[in-house]
Write a protein that holds these residues in place. Structure first.
Motif, short mmCIF file in Angstrom:
data_model
loop_
_atom_site.label_atom_id
_atom_site.label_comp_id
_atom_site.label_asym_id
_atom_site.label_seq_id
_atom_site.Cartn_x
_atom_site.Cartn_y
_atom_site.Cartn_z
N UNK A 180 0.83 -1.20 0.00
CA UNK A 180 0.00 0.00 0.00
C UNK A 180 0.87 1.25 0.00
N UNK A 181 0.83 1.95 -1.11
CA UNK A 181 1.49 3.23 -1.23
C UNK A 181 0.44 4.31 -1.03
N UNK A 182 0.66 5.48 -1.58
CA UNK A 182 -0.27 6.60 -1.40
C UNK A 182 0.04 7.65 -2.45
N UNK A 183 -0.94 8.51 -2.70
CA UNK A 183 -0.68 9.68 -3.54
C UNK A 183 0.23 10.66 -2.81
N UNK A 184 0.24 10.58 -1.47
CA UNK A 184 1.13 11.42 -0.66
C UNK A 184 2.49 10.76 -0.60
N UNK A 230 4.03 10.75 4.36
CA UNK A 230 4.38 10.84 2.95
C UNK A 230 5.74 10.22 2.67
N UNK A 231 6.69 10.43 3.56
CA UNK A 231 8.01 9.84 3.36
C UNK A 231 7.96 8.31 3.53
N UNK A 232 7.19 7.85 4.49
CA UNK A 232 7.08 6.40 4.69
C UNK A 232 6.45 5.73 3.48
N UNK A 233 5.54 6.43 2.80
CA UNK A 233 4.87 5.85 1.64
C UNK A 233 5.78 5.85 0.41
N UNK A 234 6.63 6.87 0.29
CA UNK A 234 7.61 6.79 -0.79
C UNK A 234 8.62 5.69 -0.48
#
Length: 224
Positions: free
Chosen positions: A91-95, A117-121
């Motif tokens: 699971x990523x994110x647009x953020x 946001x950093x964790x999702x990148x």
């Protein structure tokens, strides 16, 4: 958890683990492997945006641990029972935002949205890097399931009801089972646009990706 199992029906197995504790993630993987010699699909779906205490006792930020490090460690520990035809959906994110390595390793504190946001990148980066390291499979795919869906995290974090959760559930089923994702290892799918897309440009910079990957590996070895 019992209510969810009842709603699913059949005879689902349930496991419980605190994903903010990497030693608990290791125990979870051991429990699964002790009961099964094959796992066709792994969906790393857990996520944290806000928490009463964002810094854990070991100094790590709970967002990086739950959103990035725990799924990495769990995937690594379960890879021996995931066939080459299997899939790992992250699971990523647009953020998304470039990763501050000091924040990932607990040396710097970030505000809620910055850490998220950093964790999702970071999870998107390790999806791409591990896919490159496993060219024969399983397929590893990062998915933004949809922005502001009606999850508890969205309600707590933004104070809005959010969009239909089925939007996210449907794309995760698609990513896990459909033919169009079978050859998509390393890809990022943006469900807001309904298409495969490039993640944040920082993920495409080889030096940044390598640094993030090393930090993830070193931190999970140290604390997991």
């Amino acid at each position: 958890m019992e209510a969810a199992a009842l709603e699913v029906g059949g005879q689902p197995e349930t496991y419980s683990a605190d994903l903010s504790d990497l030693s608990a993630v290791r125990s979870l993987a051991e429990a699964i492997r002790s009961n099964h010699d094959r796992l066709d699909v792994l969906i790393n779906n857990a996520g944290v945006l806000k928490a009463p205490q964002t810094t854990l006792e070991n100094g790590l930020d709970i967002r990086f641990v739950v959103n990035t490090l725990a799924p990495y460690l769990l995937t690594e520990l379960l890879l021996p029972i995931i066939p080459k035809t299997g899939r790992v959906v992250n699971l990523s994110s647009a953020a998304q935002a470039p990763v501050d390595l000091d924040a990932l390793t607990g040396k710097t504190r970030l505000a809620d949205m910055g850490a998220y946001a950093q964790s999702k990148l970071a999870i998107t980066i390790w999806t791409r890097e591990q896919a490159r390291a496993l060219p024969d499979g399983p397929a590893l795919i990062a998915v933004n399931p949809g922005s502001l869906l009606a999850s508890k995290m969205v309600k707590d974090g933004f104070g809005v009801a959010g969009n239909d959760l089925n939007i996210g559930a449907d794309i995760l089923i698609d990513a896990a089972l459909s033919d169009r994702f079978a050859q998509a290892s390393g890809a990022y799918f943006d469900n807001d646009g309904g298409t495969f897309a490039d993640p944040h440009p920082a993920a495409l910079k080889s030096e940044h990706a390598a640094d993030v990957m090393k930090a993830i590996q070193d931190t999970t070895r140290q604390y997991g």
